[in-house]
Design an enzyme around this catalytic site. Structure first.
Site, PDB file in Angstrom:
ATOM      1  N   ALA A  68     -37.717  16.076   0.736  1.00 58.50           N
ATOM      2  CA  ALA A  68     -36.473  15.282   1.213  1.00 58.50           C
ATOM      3  C   ALA A  68     -36.898  14.619   2.336  1.00 58.50           C
ATOM      4  CB  ALA A  68     -35.256  16.203   1.529  1.00 58.50           C
ATOM      5  N   ASN A 117     -40.204  11.480  13.413  1.00 61.77           N
ATOM      6  CA  ASN A 117     -39.009  10.861  13.022  1.00 61.77           C
ATOM      7  C   ASN A 117     -37.712  11.338  13.710  1.00 61.77           C
ATOM      8  OD1 ASN A 117     -36.762  11.887  11.014  1.00 61.77           O
ATOM      9  ND2 ASN A 117     -38.182  13.191  10.627  1.00 61.77           N
ATOM     10  N   MET A 119     -34.645   9.665  12.203  1.00 61.16           N
ATOM     11  CA  MET A 119     -34.027   9.031  11.348  1.00 61.16           C
ATOM     12  C   MET A 119     -32.646   9.151  11.353  1.00 61.16           C
ATOM     13  SD  MET A 119     -36.649   7.242  10.081  1.00 61.16           S
ATOM     14  CE  MET A 119     -35.792   6.135   8.803  1.00 61.16           C
ATOM     15  N   PHE A 121     -30.671  11.045   9.202  1.00 61.40           N
ATOM     16  CA  PHE A 121     -29.567  11.127   8.168  1.00 61.40           C
ATOM     17  C   PHE A 121     -29.286  10.050   7.469  1.00 61.40           C
ATOM     18  CE2 PHE A 121     -28.206  15.953   8.368  1.00 61.40           C
ATOM     19  CZ  PHE A 121     -29.651  16.357   8.058  1.00 61.40           C
ATOM     20  N   ASN A 179     -29.335  21.579   4.535  1.00 62.57           N
ATOM     21  CA  ASN A 179     -29.849  21.193   5.479  1.00 62.57           C
ATOM     22  C   ASN A 179     -29.119  21.710   6.907  1.00 62.57           C
ATOM     23  OD1 ASN A 179     -31.339  20.016   7.738  1.00 62.57           O
ATOM     24  ND2 ASN A 179     -31.923  18.376   6.357  1.00 62.57           N
ATOM     25  N   SER A 182     -32.068  20.024  10.665  1.00 61.53           N
ATOM     26  CA  SER A 182     -32.818  18.739  11.129  1.00 61.53           C
ATOM     27  C   SER A 182     -32.482  18.668  12.714  1.00 61.53           C
ATOM     28  CB  SER A 182     -32.090  17.632  10.395  1.00 61.53           C
ATOM     29  OG  SER A 182     -32.386  16.461  11.048  1.00 61.53           O
ATOM     30  N   ASN A 184     -32.239  15.861  14.383  1.00 60.12           N
ATOM     31  CA  ASN A 184     -31.989  14.478  14.499  1.00 60.12           C
ATOM     32  C   ASN A 184     -30.387  14.340  14.521  1.00 60.12           C
ATOM     33  OD1 ASN A 184     -34.806  14.001  15.292  1.00 60.12           O
ATOM     34  ND2 ASN A 184     -34.897  13.592  12.942  1.00 60.12           N
ATOM     35  N   THR A 185     -29.706  15.385  14.079  1.00 58.11           N
ATOM     36  CA  THR A 185     -28.078  15.013  14.264  1.00 58.11           C
ATOM     37  C   THR A 185     -27.539  16.191  14.998  1.00 58.11           C
ATOM     38  OG1 THR A 185     -28.128  14.713  11.753  1.00 58.11           O
ATOM     39  CG2 THR A 185     -25.959  15.487  12.929  1.00 58.11           C
ATOM     40  N   LYS A 223     -32.385  25.384   4.298  1.00 61.69           N
ATOM     41  CA  LYS A 223     -33.700  24.800   5.009  1.00 61.69           C
ATOM     42  C   LYS A 223     -33.600  25.248   6.322  1.00 61.69           C
ATOM     43  CE  LYS A 223     -36.859  20.876   4.904  1.00 61.69           C
ATOM     44  NZ  LYS A 223     -36.901  19.404   4.451  1.00 61.69           N
ATOM     45  N   ASN A 252     -38.461  22.843   8.107  1.00 61.95           N
ATOM     46  CA  ASN A 252     -38.135  21.519   8.530  1.00 61.95           C
ATOM     47  C   ASN A 252     -38.884  21.015   9.693  1.00 61.95           C
ATOM     48  OD1 ASN A 252     -36.563  18.998   8.928  1.00 61.95           O
ATOM     49  ND2 ASN A 252     -34.769  20.120   8.359  1.00 61.95           N
TER      50      ASN A 252
END
Length: 349
Positions: A68, A117, A119, A121, A179, A182, A184-185, A223, A252
């Site tokens: 992903a 990264n 990013m 999402f 997920n 991550s 990044n959230t 994940k 991840n």
């Protein structure tokens, strides 16, 4: 190699040395290629590897999948199998379309064979992906869909967010990746905690069963982050087993900065998740821990720092049944897919 010495430098040169521009232009090109059947057949003759395996009740043409993050919105679905991938995971998608974090948010560390990264999402939303799949069809290999929480959704409403995406994409997914890892959230990794994860998995399992009717429910995989302690990971695995999760994806990206080349320490200070070769050892360790802790009861997709057949074989030896590529593919091109898949095909498993 040709890609490393010629293709990649040219891509970066015409993209102003911006990794996200390279990524976007690659997707545009592959999206166009996805509509040209003769070109797909020609590429397939060069890159495909026939090494079938059955896992999660699905037949995979080979053990090497696209992770992903590369094709969040499913824009190049038919190109990936032609480049040799045995399965494709799109996303992470969220209930609500969202632009992601501010740019710049993607950084290449070429000497370290790594990517950072943040990013966040960035995606067009679950309904947009469902519409694209309805119009263009699924790829000719198993399709995984990674779903996550929208940034605007409060943590205490996360279950509804995931459930919406699962419902929207249920007709198209061969498996779902949940997920919760991550970095990044904001707050997302809190969903790996025992109570929050139990609530989320119970509801998603219930919804998946209802949607399946008399058929087998679509497999749900969780994940996990590489930064969990063994104690936290063992607790998470207990929840997964209790709620009938079909498998794990390990791992991840990491918040650690171990393994970055000295010349790239300044870039390494960028916020976000680190992927690539610095993750090689830790990802394999997590795969082995999951396999041993669950006595092999949970199928595992191993991802993180795979750059050759030996690294992929290490994942399988640790207990994974499948592997995924992202950073290695982005940095070294489709030849890596072929080398990894054929390296695994040459080994007895």
């Amino acid at each position: 190699m040709f890609f490393d010495k010629i293709v990649r430098p040219a891509l970066y040169r015409v993209s102003g040395n911006d990794p996200e521009t390279v990524h976007e232009r690659t997707l545009v090109a592959l999206g166009g290629l996805s509509r040209v059947s003769p070109a797909l057949r020609a590429l397939g003759r060069v890159y495909r590897t026939d090494d079938p395996v059955t896992l999660l009740g699905l037949r995979f043409p080979n053990r090497v999948g696209l992770a992903a993050g590369m094709d969040k919105n499913g824009r190049a679905l038919h190109a990936w199998p032609a480049l040799g991938f045995g399965f494709v995971e799109v996303g992470t998608v969220t209930r609500h379309a969202q632009p992601g974090n501010d740019k710049p948010r993607l950084f290449t560390l070429a000497q370290s064979d790594a990517v950072i990264n943040r990013m966040g999402f960035n995606n067009a939303g679950a309904e947009a992906l469902a519409a694209r799949l309805a119009a263009g069809g699924k790829p000719p290999v198993p399709l995984g869909v990674s779903i996550g929480k929208s940034k605007a959704t409060p943590l205490d409403e996360a279950v509804d967010d995931y459930r919406f995406s699962l419902r929207a994409l249920h007709p198209y997914a061969d498996y779902f990746a949940i997920n919760v890892s991550s970095p990044n959230t904001p707050g997302l990794r809190a969903l790996q905690d025992k109570t929050a994860l139990a609530e989320l998995l119970a509801e998603l399992r219930k919804t998946s069963t209802e949607l399946a009717g008399d058929a087998e429910p679509t497999p749900l995989l969780v994940k996990v982050a590489p930064d969990l302690t063994d104690e936290a990971l063992a607790e998470l695995l207990g929840v997964c087993l209790e709620h009938g999760v079909s498998g794990l994806i390990a791992t991840n990206t990491t918040l650690s900065r171990d393994g970055i080349a000295p010349a790239e320490t300044a870039v390494g200070e960028q916020a976000g998740g680190l992927s690539g070769r610095p993750l090689t050892t830790r990802s394999a360790e997590v795969v082995r821990f999951v396999h041993e802790e669950t006595a092999g009861k949970l199928p595992i997709i191993g991802v993180g720092g795979i750059f050759d057949g030996t690294g992929a074989a290490r994942m399988l030896d640790a207990g994974a049944g499948l592997v995924q590529l992202y950073s290695g593919f982005a940095l070294h091109g489709p030849g890596l897919v072929k080398r990894v898949a054929r390296g695994l095909a040459a080994r007895p498993y």
